[in-house]
Design an enzyme around this catalytic site. Structure first.
Site, short mmCIF file in Angstrom:
data_model
loop_
_atom_site.label_atom_id
_atom_site.label_comp_id
_atom_site.label_asym_id
_atom_site.label_seq_id
_atom_site.Cartn_x
_atom_site.Cartn_y
_atom_site.Cartn_z
CG ASP A 125 -6.22 -1.92 15.06
OD1 ASP A 125 -7.02 -1.25 14.39
OD2 ASP A 125 -5.27 -1.41 15.68
CG HIS A 150 -5.76 3.06 19.13
ND1 HIS A 150 -5.17 4.17 18.56
CD2 HIS A 150 -5.70 2.08 18.18
CE1 HIS A 150 -4.77 3.87 17.33
NE2 HIS A 150 -5.08 2.62 17.08
CG ASP A 186 -2.43 -12.81 5.11
OD1 ASP A 186 -3.27 -12.50 5.97
OD2 ASP A 186 -2.71 -12.99 3.91
N GLY A 187 -2.28 -12.08 8.61
CA GLY A 187 -3.03 -12.54 9.78
C GLY A 187 -3.94 -13.71 9.48
CD GLN A 245 -0.95 -1.03 3.56
OE1 GLN A 245 -2.16 -1.14 3.45
NE2 GLN A 245 -0.28 -1.60 4.56
CG ASP A 260 -11.75 1.16 5.55
OD1 ASP A 260 -12.04 1.01 6.75
OD2 ASP A 260 -11.63 2.28 5.01
CD GLU A 277 0.53 -4.21 9.66
OE1 GLU A 277 -0.34 -3.72 10.39
OE2 GLU A 277 0.45 -4.25 8.41
N1 SAM Z 1 -7.42 1.72 13.18
C1 SAM Z 1 -7.41 1.57 11.80
C2 SAM Z 1 -8.71 1.71 11.07
O1 SAM Z 1 -9.76 1.28 11.54
O2 SAM Z 1 -8.67 2.30 10.00
C3 SAM Z 1 -6.61 0.40 11.38
C4 SAM Z 1 -5.18 0.70 11.60
S1 SAM Z 1 -3.96 -0.46 11.29
C5 SAM Z 1 -2.82 0.64 10.57
C6 SAM Z 1 -4.52 -1.53 10.01
C7 SAM Z 1 -3.40 -2.47 9.55
O3 SAM Z 1 -3.95 -3.70 9.09
C8 SAM Z 1 -2.56 -1.93 8.41
O4 SAM Z 1 -1.28 -1.58 8.88
C9 SAM Z 1 -2.52 -3.08 7.38
O5 SAM Z 1 -1.25 -3.25 6.80
C10 SAM Z 1 -2.93 -4.25 8.26
N2 SAM Z 1 -3.48 -5.39 7.51
C11 SAM Z 1 -4.30 -5.37 6.43
N3 SAM Z 1 -4.55 -6.61 6.03
C12 SAM Z 1 -3.89 -7.47 6.87
C13 SAM Z 1 -3.76 -8.88 6.96
N4 SAM Z 1 -4.36 -9.70 6.09
N5 SAM Z 1 -2.99 -9.38 7.95
C14 SAM Z 1 -2.36 -8.58 8.84
N6 SAM Z 1 -2.44 -7.23 8.79
C15 SAM Z 1 -3.19 -6.68 7.83
#
Ligand code: SAM
Length: 279
Positions: free
Chosen positions: A156, A63, A138-139, A32, A159, A107
């Protein structure tokens, strides 16, 4: 980006503009575009692909509420898994609880954590706490493969676009269910009930199908689309509306209190109607 304004487009006929002082960092990672901007009203802001993820001045409204509700309603949280959350804001709330023994943060994008460590000093306590372990993966894959069990899993996520799409599916919530201890609890941010009503109701349905029921509560986050924001809990045993009376509220809370905890589960009528329609 347009001069000193950032334009965040949400739908064909709704967007928001943020006046910024300057861009502190911008790069395209494997996943991204990551931007850190400085603004008068919100302080430093993290944007991923042009969408605000967190800001210094209203992050507490998100948070505190994504963490403290579960941490005050499950009586025995020792091991926590955070999926996403690479900014460190959620971690920083969890480490306020001395009873928590270990936190794995999974993350997908290591660049998000690197950049936030540098530009968001307020989130340092989460990153530097000795109980925190950061895993860049990847989560979805993590919960499918791990043998570990957790008391609390917090999703967390950004979108549901790109790598986050799979974090909103029923198969993902089924894997989360398997990765929880017998009395475990999960909480996910579940989007705007106004602008993303379909996503919000599908999260509710999917968590119900994995856990048998789901509990929704709300916060207001000015820098998320139009403010009202939802969170959804799946719980194997404990009722998240019941507060543990002997758990001290960490000092310095700016949003969370036991009274807010209880009130947050009282849903406006339009949301109740959405949930009835969702079945
Ligand atoms: N609080 C925020 C919101 O609601 O917009 C979210 C913040 S946090 C920065 C979201 C994180 O999820 C991002 O850093 C993104 O890289 C991570 N993310 C997205 N898809 C993911 C996945 N499949 N596994 C792990 N992390 C992921």
């Amino acid at each position: 980006m347009n001069g000193s304004w950032i334009y965040e487009k949400h739908t064909e006929d709704y967007g928001v503009s943020w006046k910024i002082n300057n861009i502190l960092h911008q790069e395209k990672s494997e996943y991204q575009e990551i931007t850190v901007a400085d603004s008068e009203t919100w302080g430093r802001m993290l944007l991923l692909d042009g969408i605000v993820q967190t800001t210094e001045n209203d992050e507490f409204m998100y948070h505190e509420m994504i963490t403290q509700v579960a941490l005050h309603s499950h009586p025995g949280i020792k091991n926590v898994l955070v999926i996403g959350g690479g900014d460190g804001g959620t971690l920083t709330q969890i480490v306020k609880h001395p009873a928590v023994e270990h936190i794995d943060l999974v993350e997908i994008d290591g660049q998000v954590t690197e950049i936030c460590r540098k530009y968001f000093p307020g989130f340092q306590p989460g990153f530097s706490d000795p109980r925190t372990n950061i895993i860049i993966q990847d989560g979805i894959e993590y919960v499918q493969k791990t043998n570990k069990k957790y008391d609390l899993i917090i999703v967390d996520s950004s979108d549901p676009t790109g790598p986050a799409v799979g974090l909103f599916t029923s198969s993902f919530y089924a894997s989360v269910f398997q990765t929880l201890n017998n009395d475990g609890m999960m909480v996910t941010q579940s989007e705007s009930p106004i602008f993303y009503a379909d996503i919000f109701t599908s999260i509710y349905r999917n968590i119900c199908s994995a856990f048998g029921s789901a509990h929704i509560y709300m916060s207001t986050v000015p820098t998320y689309i139009s403010g009202p924001w939802t969170f959804t809990i799946g719980s194997k045993k404990h009722d998240p509306r019941k507060i543990i009376s002997d758990r001290p509220v960490p000092e310095g809370m700016k949003y969370y209190s036991p009274a807010v905890h209880q009130a947050a589960f009282v849903l406006p009528q339009y949301i109740k109607t959405q949930l009835i329609k969702a079945g």
